[in-house]
Design a protein around this motif. Sequence first.
Motif, PDB file in Angstrom:
ATOM      1  N   SER A   1      -3.226   1.170   7.912  1.00 54.87           N
ATOM      2  CA  SER A   1      -3.775   2.511   8.098  1.00 54.87           C
ATOM      3  C   SER A   1      -5.133   2.579   7.435  1.00 54.87           C
ATOM      4  O   SER A   1      -5.271   2.347   6.235  1.00 54.87           O
TER       5      SER A   1
ATOM      6  N   ASP B   1     -10.703   6.173   0.195  1.00 53.31           N
ATOM      7  CA  ASP B   1      -9.294   5.855   0.408  1.00 53.31           C
ATOM      8  C   ASP B   1      -9.019   4.375   0.186  1.00 53.31           C
ATOM      9  O   ASP B   1      -9.842   3.520   0.484  1.00 53.31           O
TER      10      ASP B   1
ATOM     11  N   PHE C   1      -6.433   1.039   1.017  1.00 53.15           N
ATOM     12  CA  PHE C   1      -5.741   0.561   2.211  1.00 53.15           C
ATOM     13  C   PHE C   1      -4.460  -0.169   1.817  1.00 53.15           C
ATOM     14  O   PHE C   1      -4.374  -0.767   0.749  1.00 53.15           O
TER      15      PHE C   1
ATOM     16  N   GLN D   1      -1.755  -3.679  -1.321  1.00 57.77           N
ATOM     17  CA  GLN D   1      -2.741  -2.614  -1.490  1.00 57.77           C
ATOM     18  C   GLN D   1      -4.102  -3.216  -1.761  1.00 57.77           C
ATOM     19  O   GLN D   1      -4.257  -4.119  -2.587  1.00 57.77           O
TER      20      GLN D   1
ATOM     21  N   SER E   1       3.767   6.535  -1.681  1.00 58.48           N
ATOM     22  CA  SER E   1       2.421   6.476  -1.100  1.00 58.48           C
ATOM     23  C   SER E   1       2.457   6.790   0.387  1.00 58.48           C
ATOM     24  O   SER E   1       3.029   6.040   1.178  1.00 58.48           O
TER      25      SER E   1
ATOM     26  N   ARG F   1      -0.063   6.623   2.362  1.00 60.17           N
ATOM     27  CA  ARG F   1      -0.876   5.612   3.042  1.00 60.17           C
ATOM     28  C   ARG F   1      -0.042   4.358   3.318  1.00 60.17           C
ATOM     29  O   ARG F   1      -0.118   3.780   4.400  1.00 60.17           O
TER      30      ARG F   1
ATOM     31  N   ASP G   1       2.305   5.161   6.177  1.00 62.46           N
ATOM     32  CA  ASP G   1       1.618   5.128   7.477  1.00 62.46           C
ATOM     33  C   ASP G   1       1.456   3.691   7.975  1.00 62.46           C
ATOM     34  O   ASP G   1       1.633   3.408   9.167  1.00 62.46           O
ATOM     35  N   SER G   2       1.100   2.783   7.062  1.00 61.21           N
ATOM     36  CA  SER G   2       0.960   1.381   7.459  1.00 61.21           C
ATOM     37  C   SER G   2       2.297   0.800   7.907  1.00 61.21           C
ATOM     38  O   SER G   2       2.344  -0.027   8.819  1.00 61.21           O
TER      39      SER G   2
END
Length: 316
Positions: A10, A17, A19, A40, A273, A275, A278-279
Amino acid sequence: MEKKNIAGMSMKGGKKDNFFFCLLEYFPKKERWFLNSLLQVKEHQEDEDDVIRKWVENFYLKKLVLDFPLTLPPCYDCKLSCPGLNHCPKKNVKTIRTRIDSLIESDKSKKAENPKRYEQERNKDDEFDFSRDVMKRPTDKHILSRPFKRRLKKGFLPYWNRPLDFWIWTKYYDQQLEVFNNSFDSFGKASLMILSRFNYLKRHFPKDLSLFESNIQLALLELLRAKIITRKEVQGLGDFKAGPDFRHKVIKNIEKKLNIFIYHPDLEILETSSRAFDSFILALAGQRIQLGQVERPPAWAFAEKSQFVIPLFLSK
């Protein structure tokens, strides 16, 4: 034999931000998918772009699913003397404009033929109960909802929208509005910084790495359609305080029903998290690519370069 692994990353958001890479791998002996790596990449991390490249190479990754546009709107590379939105001669823009006009005219004809029945059918559609019914039919197959008709009348903006956007509206506009209170927008959450950065990154990826584009909300709607998760869980994901608990419920349902094993330390990261979560959902879309359970845009959506996929969760 080629490894059955695929990753999600994501990258939507702004410059600051961080990743997450999420890699799923299939182990034939166990007949099960495992979350094999959750990495991360922090901003200002030393050689952060090199970390991404090495991660792709070390896992011999062949497919990577992202959540931001891999293609640009029609206006971007246009060299014509612009005649204006309503007179644009480009094939992809004319195709979408024609399809929008056709939907509006068809809806107008239905109303003119039998106004009373038209309103009854539209009111019946408006009474749709998401908790009882699985999903609405595609928007272009029934009476146009009032919100969708308003969206169509706003038109297609070739300097902002891709033909892909219109195709997704016809399938998910009402559902996204009802569950997430928004609609699909290719560039709504894609910053210029991220697009520029990834354009640099992909020049260093292996030549045989295939890139795909997907969307978190559409994947969640398909999980909802398949009754793997509930509407309450989906809407709870955005809750600031209760979000981790809802992510836990969603992940455990996915783990159980889609034959995926997640180690406890990774599970904790996915819960805390958004993020990373989402990944994970993007990696899940990748799993469906491997299983041949995806829907791709039709030819008229001119999306072949974007490699856009909608994951489907079909029962065996």
